[in-house]
Design a protein around this motif. Structure first.
Motif, PDB file in Angstrom:
ATOM      1  N   MET A 180      -4.353   3.718  -0.614  1.00 51.87           N
ATOM      2  CA  MET A 180      -3.178   2.866  -0.770  1.00 51.87           C
ATOM      3  C   MET A 180      -3.519   1.378  -0.802  1.00 51.87           C
ATOM      4  SD  MET A 180      -0.219   4.548   1.621  1.00 51.87           S
ATOM      5  CE  MET A 180      -0.725   3.524   2.976  1.00 51.87           C
TER       6      MET A 180
ATOM      7  N   VAL B  37       4.732   9.334   1.049  1.00 52.74           N
ATOM      8  CA  VAL B  37       3.638   8.588   1.658  1.00 52.74           C
ATOM      9  C   VAL B  37       3.700   8.776   3.169  1.00 52.74           C
ATOM     10  CG1 VAL B  37       2.486   6.373   1.888  1.00 52.74           C
ATOM     11  CG2 VAL B  37       3.775   6.880  -0.195  1.00 52.74           C
TER      12      VAL B  37
ATOM     13  N   GLN C 182       1.970   0.833   1.033  1.00 51.91           N
ATOM     14  CA  GLN C 182       3.110   1.609   0.538  1.00 51.91           C
ATOM     15  C   GLN C 182       3.836   0.876  -0.596  1.00 51.91           C
ATOM     16  OE1 GLN C 182       5.079   4.430   3.394  1.00 51.91           O
ATOM     17  NE2 GLN C 182       4.510   2.835   4.865  1.00 51.91           N
TER      18      GLN C 182
END
Length: 198
Positions: free
Chosen positions: A38, A59, A88
């Motif tokens: 990420m 996520v 995120q």
């Protein structure tokens, strides 16, 4: 549906397991057979270029520092901002260009945004920021893509591993129900307290 679950820890594994009976699940981690980081936009671009026809993303990854406020350094705060928050955000930006029309993205916040405890200031900061991001970004999602967030409490399994009373949390399998409800539902811009599914 084909669902990409990013994160293979306690919550991520439970979410993937809960979805696998009705959906095709692609489990992604930094070190697993299907890799995605990420914090690295190019890694995410590679992931979604290689995994095609994705309907939804969940996520369940990202970290922050847990220590008393007086001990938190700039780097401690930077960790949470870089990992749990901006990691995120990057997933949303990249995945929203690759998901099928009408797909969904579900992020992970945490109840420390609203129920603070000593040592949790960095997590409270990041979790509150994530909630604001989801509310603001959901109205800009393209092609009918939905964006939501689950706010988990402590997991019973995590508390047990820390030598604390697991009754003060909820089992990961019950937390996973919140993610499934958002992935299979029609909500957009919602912040869901996972304790409602315990």
């Amino acid at each position: 549906m084909k669902v990409v679950v990013i994160g293979t820890g306690t919550i991520g594994a439970a979410v993937a397991d809960a979805l696998s009976s009705n959906h095709e699940v692609v489990r992604v981690s930094r070190h697993g057979p299907i890799k995605g980081d990420m914090e690295d936009r190019s890694s995410l671009e590679g992931l979604f270029a290689s995994v095609k026809d994705v309907d939804a993303v969940a996520v369940c990854a990202g970290v922050a520092a847990f220590k008393p406020l007086a001990q938190l350094t700039d780097e401690d705060f930077a960790l949470g901002l870089r990992s749990k928050l901006m990691g995120q955000v990057k997933v949303v930006q990249v995945a929203s260009r690759h998901l099928k029309d009408g797909g969904s993205i579900t992020l992970s916040g945490g109840i420390l945004a609203h129920l603070p405890q000593p040592g949790g200031a960095a997590y409270s900061l990041v979790n509150a920021a994530l909630e604001g991001f989801v509310v603001g970004a959901a109205i800009e999602m393209p092609r009918g893509i939905r964006l939501n967030l689950v706010s988990p409490p402590w997991m019973s399994e995590t508390l047990k591993s820390m030598g604390q009373d697991p009754a003060n949390g909820i089992p990961a399998a019950k937390c996973a129900r919140a993610y499934v409800s958002l992935i299979e539902g029609r909500q957009n811009g919602e912040i869901v307290d996972a304790r409602k599914f315990a």
